[in-house]
Design a protein around this motif. Structure first.
Motif, PDB file in Angstrom:
ATOM      1  N   TRP A  24       0.821  -1.218   0.000  1.00 52.58           N
ATOM      2  CA  TRP A  24       0.000   0.000   0.000  1.00 52.58           C
ATOM      3  C   TRP A  24       0.852   1.264   0.000  1.00 52.58           C
ATOM      4  CZ3 TRP A  24       0.384  -3.652   3.803  1.00 52.58           C
ATOM      5  CH2 TRP A  24       1.064  -3.271   4.971  1.00 52.58           C
ATOM      6  N   ASP A  25       2.174   1.117   0.095  1.00 59.29           N
ATOM      7  CA  ASP A  25       3.061   2.279   0.021  1.00 59.29           C
ATOM      8  C   ASP A  25       4.463   1.800  -0.347  1.00 59.29           C
ATOM      9  OD1 ASP A  25       4.021   1.077   2.346  1.00 59.29           O
ATOM     10  OD2 ASP A  25       3.436   2.720   3.678  1.00 59.29           O
ATOM     11  N   LYS A  69       1.295   4.400  -6.986  1.00 54.61           N
ATOM     12  CA  LYS A  69       2.532   5.082  -7.391  1.00 54.61           C
ATOM     13  C   LYS A  69       3.613   4.912  -6.328  1.00 54.61           C
ATOM     14  CE  LYS A  69       0.552   8.835 -10.199  1.00 54.61           C
ATOM     15  NZ  LYS A  69       0.361  10.307 -10.255  1.00 54.61           N
ATOM     16  N   ALA A  70       3.223   5.050  -5.068  1.00 52.89           N
ATOM     17  CA  ALA A  70       4.195   4.919  -3.990  1.00 52.89           C
ATOM     18  C   ALA A  70       4.725   3.494  -3.898  1.00 52.89           C
ATOM     19  CB  ALA A  70       3.559   5.327  -2.666  1.00 52.89           C
ATOM     20  N   MET A 103      -3.761   3.337 -14.689  1.00 45.70           N
ATOM     21  CA  MET A 103      -2.922   2.586 -13.757  1.00 45.70           C
ATOM     22  C   MET A 103      -1.620   2.151 -14.417  1.00 45.70           C
ATOM     23  SD  MET A 103      -3.956   2.475 -10.678  1.00 45.70           S
ATOM     24  CE  MET A 103      -5.441   2.721  -9.687  1.00 45.70           C
ATOM     25  N   LEU A 104      -1.696   1.770 -15.685  1.00 43.24           N
ATOM     26  CA  LEU A 104      -0.479   1.377 -16.399  1.00 43.24           C
ATOM     27  C   LEU A 104       0.391   2.588 -16.697  1.00 43.24           C
ATOM     28  CD1 LEU A 104      -2.047  -1.339 -16.694  1.00 43.24           C
ATOM     29  CD2 LEU A 104      -1.040  -1.528 -18.968  1.00 43.24           C
ATOM     30  N   LYS A 105      -0.218   3.657 -17.187  1.00 44.86           N
ATOM     31  CA  LYS A 105       0.546   4.835 -17.612  1.00 44.86           C
ATOM     32  C   LYS A 105       1.095   5.632 -16.446  1.00 44.86           C
ATOM     33  CE  LYS A 105      -1.113   7.426 -20.924  1.00 44.86           C
ATOM     34  NZ  LYS A 105      -0.036   7.370 -21.937  1.00 44.86           N
ATOM     35  N   GLU A 106       0.281   5.831 -15.397  1.00 41.17           N
ATOM     36  CA  GLU A 106       0.662   6.737 -14.319  1.00 41.17           C
ATOM     37  C   GLU A 106       1.272   6.039 -13.104  1.00 41.17           C
ATOM     38  OE1 GLU A 106      -2.381   9.678 -13.411  1.00 41.17           O
ATOM     39  OE2 GLU A 106      -3.324   9.291 -15.366  1.00 41.17           O
ATOM     40  N   ALA A 107       0.854   4.804 -12.842  1.00 40.77           N
ATOM     41  CA  ALA A 107       1.355   4.104 -11.656  1.00 40.77           C
ATOM     42  C   ALA A 107       2.365   3.016 -11.996  1.00 40.77           C
ATOM     43  CB  ALA A 107       0.191   3.490 -10.872  1.00 40.77           C
TER      44      ALA A 107
END
Length: 259
Positions: A24-25, A69-70, A103-107
């Motif tokens: 989660w992080d 992302k984290a 989710m694929l592009k940004e994370a």
């Protein structure tokens, strides 16, 4: 070795069990990755683990994206999979495409997970896969449907319910998913599904006959106030952490810290 989606079919044929942990992080992602997990899943369980919600339903897409992302920054070797939160993919296929694509592009997700196996969901999975987005399915106890199924209860206990879950799993495989989570169903049903499908089954509270197992990392580390009966606590970090923090507070008040 960096894990890729296409390895799971071979691993199933070889009988190699798959280990999956949640994150989660950044810290939990790094712990799961360095532990050797094959898949690090940013599950929507973070709604309860990290954000204190009672269910996964309040979790927003932007909250999920932020945490993904984290966690991604802590993962180097495992396949990085992210749950799509409630209502970010159920409304229509185009909405599911936008959510998964972000989710694929940004994370940096390498695959997404969606819950449910009805015909409509199979169509969504098929559309995502056709667009180049790997998908992990999820049947049995689906937490995003908690209000419909009447709580976090074992599913598939009657012959009719078991057959429905089996048919849902078959539909998910036909739609092109590379793996599927089987949550809180009878072990014999999970065995039947695992033997029927050619894709990898990941069990959680589904017995020992699945191709792999997943647990929420907070449960593994003893960080959860409550955990399901099928989870296993390998260490109690919550108690150890409270004790350490209490000792710090006492040292400050007694002026034992700083040295």
């Amino acid at each position: 070795m960096t894990v890729r989606v296409n390895q799971f079919f071979d691993w199933k044929q070889q009988g190699r069990p798959v280990a999956v942990l949640t994150a989660w992080d950044f810290m939990s992602g790094r712990i799961a990755d360095q532990a050797g997990a094959d898949i690090v899943l940013v599950g929507d369980s973070l709604a309860m683990v990290a954000l204190g919600y009672e269910t996964t339903l309040p979790l927003t897409f932007e909250e999920m994206l932020h945490h993904a992302k984290a966690a991604r920054r802590g993962v180097d070797q495992a396949l990085f999979v992210v749950d799509l939160p409630f209502l970010s993919y159920q409304v229509d296929i185009s909405g599911a495409m936008r959510s998964a694509g972000r989710m694929l592009k940004e994370a940096g997700a390498q695959a997404v997970k969606v819950e449910g196996g009805y015909l409509r969901m199979a169509q969504t999975i098929e559309a995502l896969v056709e667009s180049g987005i790997p998908v992990m399915g999820h049947v049995g106890l689906t937490p995003q449907s908690v209000n419909l199924i009447g709580g976090f209860r074992k599913q598939g206990k009657s012959p009719e319910a078991a057959d429905r879950i089996l048919q849902e799993a078959i539909a998910i495989e036909k739609a092109g998913a590379f793996s599927i989570v089987l949550e809180h169903i009878p072990a014999e049903l999970a065995k039947t599904i695992t033997e029927t499908l050619t894709i990898t089954t990941i069990g959680i509270g589904a017995g020992q006959h699945c191709d792999g197992q997943v647990l929420v990392t907070a449960d593994v580390l003893g960080l959860s106030d409550w955990q399901p009966p099928f989870a296993k606590r390998y260490v109690d970090l919550q108690e150890a952490g409270v004790d350490a923090a209490r000792q710090f507070c006492e040292d400050v008040r007694s002026q034992a810290f700083p040295l």
